[in-house]
Design a protein around this motif. Structure first.
Motif, PDB file in Angstrom:
ATOM      1  N   MET A 100      -6.582  64.843  49.250  1.00  0.00           N
ATOM      2  CA  MET A 100      -6.704  63.584  48.596  1.00  0.00           C
ATOM      3  C   MET A 100      -7.907  62.862  49.121  1.00  0.00           C
ATOM      4  N   PRO A 101      -9.100  63.350  48.711  1.00  0.00           N
ATOM      5  CA  PRO A 101     -10.497  62.378  49.052  1.00  0.00           C
ATOM      6  C   PRO A 101     -10.295  61.101  48.183  1.00  0.00           C
ATOM      7  N   SER A 102      -9.770  61.046  47.140  1.00  0.00           N
ATOM      8  CA  SER A 102      -9.850  60.115  46.185  1.00  0.00           C
ATOM      9  C   SER A 102      -8.524  60.075  45.193  1.00  0.00           C
ATOM     10  N   ILE A 103      -8.246  59.078  44.547  1.00  0.00           N
ATOM     11  CA  ILE A 103      -7.089  59.045  43.691  1.00  0.00           C
ATOM     12  C   ILE A 103      -7.560  58.916  42.254  1.00  0.00           C
ATOM     13  N   PRO A 104      -7.523  59.989  41.249  1.00  0.00           N
ATOM     14  CA  PRO A 104      -7.865  59.867  40.044  1.00  0.00           C
ATOM     15  C   PRO A 104      -7.134  59.032  39.203  1.00  0.00           C
ATOM     16  N   LEU A 105      -7.651  58.077  38.483  1.00  0.00           N
ATOM     17  CA  LEU A 105      -6.922  57.017  37.827  1.00  0.00           C
ATOM     18  C   LEU A 105      -6.645  57.353  36.175  1.00  0.00           C
ATOM     19  N   TRP A 106      -7.550  57.436  35.700  1.00  0.00           N
ATOM     20  CA  TRP A 106      -7.725  57.742  34.102  1.00  0.00           C
ATOM     21  C   TRP A 106      -8.931  58.536  33.679  1.00  0.00           C
ATOM     22  N   GLU A 107      -8.702  59.063  32.524  1.00  0.00           N
ATOM     23  CA  GLU A 107      -9.938  59.479  31.760  1.00  0.00           C
ATOM     24  C   GLU A 107     -10.575  58.338  30.946  1.00  0.00           C
ATOM     25  N   TYR A 108     -11.917  58.388  30.676  1.00  0.00           N
ATOM     26  CA  TYR A 108     -12.429  57.403  29.748  1.00  0.00           C
ATOM     27  C   TYR A 108     -12.285  58.095  28.288  1.00  0.00           C
ATOM     28  N   LYS A 109     -12.313  56.994  27.661  1.00  0.00           N
ATOM     29  CA  LYS A 109     -12.049  57.171  25.911  1.00  0.00           C
ATOM     30  C   LYS A 109     -13.163  56.619  25.289  1.00  0.00           C
ATOM     31  N   THR A 110     -13.717  57.037  24.251  1.00  0.00           N
ATOM     32  CA  THR A 110     -14.666  56.339  23.232  1.00  0.00           C
ATOM     33  C   THR A 110     -13.728  55.737  22.240  1.00  0.00           C
ATOM     34  N   ALA A 159     -11.079  50.313  49.958  1.00  0.00           N
ATOM     35  CA  ALA A 159     -11.489  51.183  48.819  1.00  0.00           C
ATOM     36  C   ALA A 159     -11.972  50.510  47.728  1.00  0.00           C
ATOM     37  N   TYR A 160     -12.682  51.603  46.886  1.00  0.00           N
ATOM     38  CA  TYR A 160     -13.334  51.023  45.877  1.00  0.00           C
ATOM     39  C   TYR A 160     -13.226  51.622  44.507  1.00  0.00           C
ATOM     40  N   ARG A 161     -13.576  51.146  43.478  1.00  0.00           N
ATOM     41  CA  ARG A 161     -13.365  51.528  42.067  1.00  0.00           C
ATOM     42  C   ARG A 161     -14.538  52.178  41.864  1.00  0.00           C
ATOM     43  N   GLY A 162     -14.096  53.673  41.554  1.00  0.00           N
ATOM     44  CA  GLY A 162     -15.471  54.662  41.332  1.00  0.00           C
ATOM     45  C   GLY A 162     -15.366  55.076  39.947  1.00  0.00           C
ATOM     46  N   GLY A 163     -16.452  55.427  39.432  1.00  0.00           N
ATOM     47  CA  GLY A 163     -16.290  56.058  38.062  1.00  0.00           C
ATOM     48  C   GLY A 163     -17.364  57.292  38.129  1.00  0.00           C
ATOM     49  N   TRP A 164     -16.942  58.197  37.383  1.00  0.00           N
ATOM     50  CA  TRP A 164     -18.062  59.523  37.437  1.00  0.00           C
ATOM     51  C   TRP A 164     -18.079  60.036  35.938  1.00  0.00           C
ATOM     52  N   VAL A 165     -19.098  60.307  35.603  1.00  0.00           N
ATOM     53  CA  VAL A 165     -19.450  60.719  34.187  1.00  0.00           C
ATOM     54  C   VAL A 165     -19.875  62.288  34.166  1.00  0.00           C
ATOM     55  N   ALA A 166     -19.543  63.122  33.652  1.00  0.00           N
ATOM     56  CA  ALA A 166     -20.128  64.623  33.720  1.00  0.00           C
ATOM     57  C   ALA A 166     -21.654  64.423  33.251  1.00  0.00           C
ATOM     58  N   ASP A 167     -22.505  65.004  34.428  1.00  0.00           N
ATOM     59  CA  ASP A 167     -23.762  65.179  34.036  1.00  0.00           C
ATOM     60  C   ASP A 167     -23.798  66.526  33.338  1.00  0.00           C
ATOM     61  N   TYR A 168     -23.207  67.689  33.815  1.00  0.00           N
ATOM     62  CA  TYR A 168     -23.061  68.921  32.966  1.00  0.00           C
ATOM     63  C   TYR A 168     -21.622  69.207  33.131  1.00  0.00           C
ATOM     64  N   ALA A 200     -15.491  63.561  28.820  1.00  0.00           N
ATOM     65  CA  ALA A 200     -15.672  64.032  30.368  1.00  0.00           C
ATOM     66  C   ALA A 200     -16.101  62.981  31.174  1.00  0.00           C
ATOM     67  N   GLY A 201     -15.220  62.010  31.503  1.00  0.00           N
ATOM     68  CA  GLY A 201     -15.551  60.929  32.476  1.00  0.00           C
ATOM     69  C   GLY A 201     -14.189  60.555  33.191  1.00  0.00           C
ATOM     70  N   LEU A 202     -14.244  60.080  34.493  1.00  0.00           N
ATOM     71  CA  LEU A 202     -12.893  59.682  35.103  1.00  0.00           C
ATOM     72  C   LEU A 202     -13.111  58.433  36.063  1.00  0.00           C
ATOM     73  N   GLN A 203     -12.005  57.674  36.145  1.00  0.00           N
ATOM     74  CA  GLN A 203     -12.025  56.562  36.828  1.00  0.00           C
ATOM     75  C   GLN A 203     -11.284  56.857  38.152  1.00  0.00           C
TER      76      GLN A 203
END
Lengths: 542, 309
Positions: A505-515, A438-447, A299-302
């Motif tokens: 479109m507040p932001s453009i989702p790019l991809w999901e993180y993988k381990t 624009a900037y590169r953002g990342g977000w990882v689920a806290d919950y 559960a993380g998105l760039q």
């Protein structure tokens, strides 16, 4: 003979220096002959993983980076935790209930003890939460308690705390307490699974500083030692009563100078778990490790986030942003540039969070012709030029360049990567409203709820909304979700809001993180959770 | 000589202050706020950050921060790391002994092998063994140390299995041999070449002819008359090299996972931990100063014509 005399003196000094340092840290033979792995200094039955050095002392509410969190989660247990799909599993709590989503009643399982033998009571939680949220204690995660009534008394926007306790927290008896919120928050229960909500033993308040160096928790593992910048060692708690009891005897959290070095130790059997394989080893790690590879999305998105105060995107038509989104060839970039370490995004939420949905849209599909038309027909971009800001120390350069290339080729908009030397500088530019476009953002689920990927990022004035997106309809949709009667209704409300986001479109989702990690021959049962971290309690030693 | 040493030691004080001030202001000038960065992409509370900065004294002007740092240093306080809250002195105490050991190994390797190689080749300049040495050292100079490190690790750790690929957190002396050889190999090439040239030149000098004519034994001619005079340029190089080995070990330490000074200073720099960077750099400066003092003293030993009053 003056020369001769000083020669002796100099040689003598060198000999002394040599013997002092060379023989200082000589032998140590506490090796583990009965362990399956040949790893030096590892007790039998323990597992080891590459984890790095925690940034801060080990206090649950003062850590939000993953390295420290891994250790804290092994030492502390909150009221509840989550399974692989983001479902709630009660650990220290017997139940968490609410009729109106505003007043919550927590019942604890009885008989739980901290590692120093003192009981875990309702008071252990309430007192800890009050301490964490107190502005004078400067805890990194204090804002997590801001839903609770009375937070503004202990954490005013300016100045020192007015009181010591929040009026929203009340101890009923030893195993029961109530939480009153300032307004209804249907998904509040989910937040309680974050490590920040861990209880503290009395010993903490005597000396918080010392506690941070050798914490006493209530979790599946007991703290053993912290050899700074080298390793942290914890052992299994034999008296642990939660569902996530350790299936191994302990963990060594090791610190490597580079991820490549950790990978070499994994190959040679000196390390059991590696969280992320470095770019240079990615092309061959599957052939090196065979079926001991971990390759899973979590559960993380760039994001590629436009800043709405910039000349480029001020008052932009959302259709232009949609066009930019369609101009990005996500599949090729994730496969070729990112070596398959990411998975193209299809919505504003990643899988593994409650309420994740497939949006019925082509906004995330690569379509250069349509992209060009959308951008051109809806006002285009001022100066026909945009920048993407990223931090050069995080391995983002390659894909940002590729994204820019993709945008340029599809839409004709000139796109330029804008490197900041490191993450600190990048964040500073975001805070100071100095991002060019624009900037590169990342977000990882806290919950693991879809709310976490929308409200914190796109609500007007939200703390992590550094694109400064603001839209009344979106705010209203979020509010509707927040005011829903049940968790399900709230998640549904946010699903509706997500559809609205697609139009705004507040932001453009790019991809999901993988381990992309792997494990050694001496361990088994390795899996990841929704954070992308290993479920360490389940790992068994062969 | 005692007065000379005293004077040199006194001269170290302004150099010390100057270099710390320089590093301090460079850290100050770098963009990026270490306190803000703690929060990452998460939410930040500006009031809380301001309070933390006030506690750490980071809100003061540069000169005031520097003054606080210097006065702290005089009391033996190297400052505290912002994120971990650990005293910088502890961090240095953890990292320095490992790097010191690594450096001394590399240095000993350089001195022993380099000088022997140089003498061996220099005694018969332009012979086959001399050419072989020149080619070998040219190779060592031109191959970057990380290539050597990877090759060494591949060969000795994976193919032959003699050593572990990484140095452990608390290394025993044998683990450091391979990194030390890699670290020292560049200096080794320079030392060998310097010695070789110096020896080859001095062989033709008058005092050598005199020594031979006096009928001294060959051992004494080479060991005392030739070597002592040939060592002056080599010692100069070695003196500055000691400091360079210490500070320049970042790459080698990174590859072999040595938790030493290079790695610590790199990490601290990335996190903008000013006090840590200044503390470590200061110590490296001191090492440089002491090494150059030793070099100057050695001149007098090697060449009695050089006198310090």
């Amino acid at each position: 003979m003056r020369g001769g005399k000083s020669a002796k003196w100099v040689v003598g000094a060198i000999v002394v220096a040599l013997s002092a340092t060379a023989c200082g840290g000589g032998s140590k033979d506490d090796d583990s002959s009965n362990s399956a792995s040949k790893e030096k200094g590892k007790p039998a039955g323990y597992i080891s993983m590459d984890n790095g050095e925690p940034q801060k002392p080990l206090i649950p509410a003062d850590t939000n980076e993953s390295v420290g969190s891994n250790v804290i989660r092994s030492l502390f247990t909150q009221l509840l935790t989550f399974d692989k799909d983001g479902g709630i599993v009660y650990t220290n709590a017997e139940s968490v209930t609410s009729k109106d989503s505003k007043t919550w009643t927590v019942k604890l399982k009885s008989g739980w003890k901290f590692h120093d033998g003192t009981p875990v009571t309702a008071e252990s939680y309430v007192k800890a939460w009050n301490w964490y949220s107190n502005v004078d204690n400067k805890m990194q995660n204090s804002f997590w308690f801001s839903d609770i009534a009375g937070y503004s008394d202990v954490h005013p926007e300016k100045g020192a705390a007015k009181t010591e306790t929040m009026k929203g927290l009340k101890v009923v008896d030893d195993t029961t307490f109530t939480i009153e919120l300032t307004g209804p928050v249907p998904y509040f229960e989910y937040k309680l699974g974050y490590q920040t909500f861990a209880p503290l033993p009395e010993a903490f308040y005597k000396d918080p500083k010392a506690f941070g160096q050798s914490p006493i928790g209530n979790g599946p593992y007991i703290f053993e030692k912290w050899d700074h910048k080298k390793l942290i060692q914890v052992k299994a708690n034999p008296d642990y009563q939660g569902p996530n009891k350790a299936k191994n005897k302990g963990i060594l959290f090791k610190n490597y100078a580079t991820i490549e070095a950790a990978y070499q130790d994994l190959l040679s059997g000196n390390l059991d778990l590696v969280k992320q394989v470095g770019p240079q080893d990615l092309p061959k790690y599957k052939s090196d490790l065979g079926d001991r590879v971990i390759d899973e999305a979590w559960a993380g998105l760039q994001f590629l986030t436009p800043v709405f105060y910039s000349k480029t995107f001020k008052g932009v038509d959302p259709k232009v942003v949609q066009g930019l989104s369609m101009a990005i060839d996500r599949k090729t970039i994730t496969d070729k540039v990112l070596n398959g370490t990411r998975k193209p995004a299809t919505s504003f939420t990643p899988p593994g969070v409650a309420g994740h949905q497939e949006l019925d849209t082509d906004v995330f599909t690569f379509d250069p012709a349509k992209a060009k038309k959308l951008v051109a027909d809806n006002g285009g971009i001022p100066g026909n030029k945009m920048w993407i800001q990223y931090n050069a120390d995080g391995g983002h350069k390659e894909w940002v360049t590729a994204v820019c290339e993709s945008i340029r080729n599809s839409t004709g908009v000139d796109c330029v990567p804008d490197a900041k030397p490191d993450f600190q500088t990048d964040l500073e530019a975001r805070d100071a409203k100095q991002v060019k476009s624009a900037y590169r953002g990342g977000w990882v689920a806290d919950y693991p709820v879809n709310v976490n990927f929308m409200k914190e990022l796109f609500a007007t004035g939200a703390e992590a909304n550094t694109g400064f997106f603001s839209d009344k309809e979106v705010d209203a949709a979020f509010k509707k979700g927040d005011n829903a009667e049940s968790l399900d209704a709230s998640v549904k409300g946010y699903q509706e809001a997500e559809k609205l986001l697609l139009e705004k479109m507040p932001s453009i989702p790019l991809w999901e993180y993988k381990t992309n990690g792997g494990y050694s021959k001496s361990v088994d049962n390795v899996a990841i959770d929704f954070h992308g971290d290993y479920v360490l309690t389940d790992v068994t030693v062969k | 000589m005692g007065r000379y040493v005293a004077r040199r030691l006194l001269q170290m004080i302004p150099v010390f202050i100057g270099s710390t001030l320089l590093v301090f202001s460079m850290m100050y000038a770098l963009p990026g706020d270490p306190v803000r960065a703690l929060a990452g992409e998460q939410a930040v509370d500006p009031a809380q950050i301001a309070a933390m900065k006030k506690d750490l004294g980071l809100d003061l002007p540069l000169w005031h921060q520097y003054w606080n740092y210097l006065t702290g240093l005089l009391q033996g306080d190297f400052g505290t790391q912002i994120a971990s809250g650990q005293p910088v002195a502890d961090i240095i105490a953890d990292a320095f002994p490992i790097t010191a050991r690594l450096t001394i190994f590399a240095f000993a390797f350089t001195v022993v092998v380099g000088i022997s190689m140089g003498v061996f080749a220099g005694l018969k300049a332009d012979s086959l063994r001399d050419r072989a040495l020149l080619i070998l050292t040219l190779l060592l100079i031109s191959v970057p140390s990380f290539v050597l490190a990877f090759l060494g690790r591949y060969l000795f750790a994976f193919e032959l299995g003699w050593v572990a690929p990484n140095v452990s957190g608390d290394p025993s002396w044998d683990e450091l041999i391979l990194p030390a050889v890699v670290l020292g190999s560049l200096s080794l090439a320079y030392v060998a070449r310097l010695t070789r040239t110096s020896v080859a030149e001095n062989l033709r000098s008058d005092y050598m002819r005199t020594a031979v004519a006096k009928g001294l034994p060959r051992r004494r001619i080479i060991g005392v008359h030739l070597l002592r005079n040939s060592m002056i340029p080599v010692v100069t190089f070695l003196g500055t090299d000691l400091g360079a080995l210490m500070g320049g070990a970042v790459v080698t330490e990174g590859i072999f996972n040595v938790k030493g000074v290079g790695w610590s200073v790199f990490g601290a720099l990335k996190q903008r931990e000013g006090a840590t960077v200044v503390g470590i750099v200061t110590l490296i400066v001191v090492v440089y100063l002491v090494a150059s003092l030793l070099v100057d003293l050695l001149y007098a030993v090697l060449d009695p014509r050089i006198r310090y009053a």
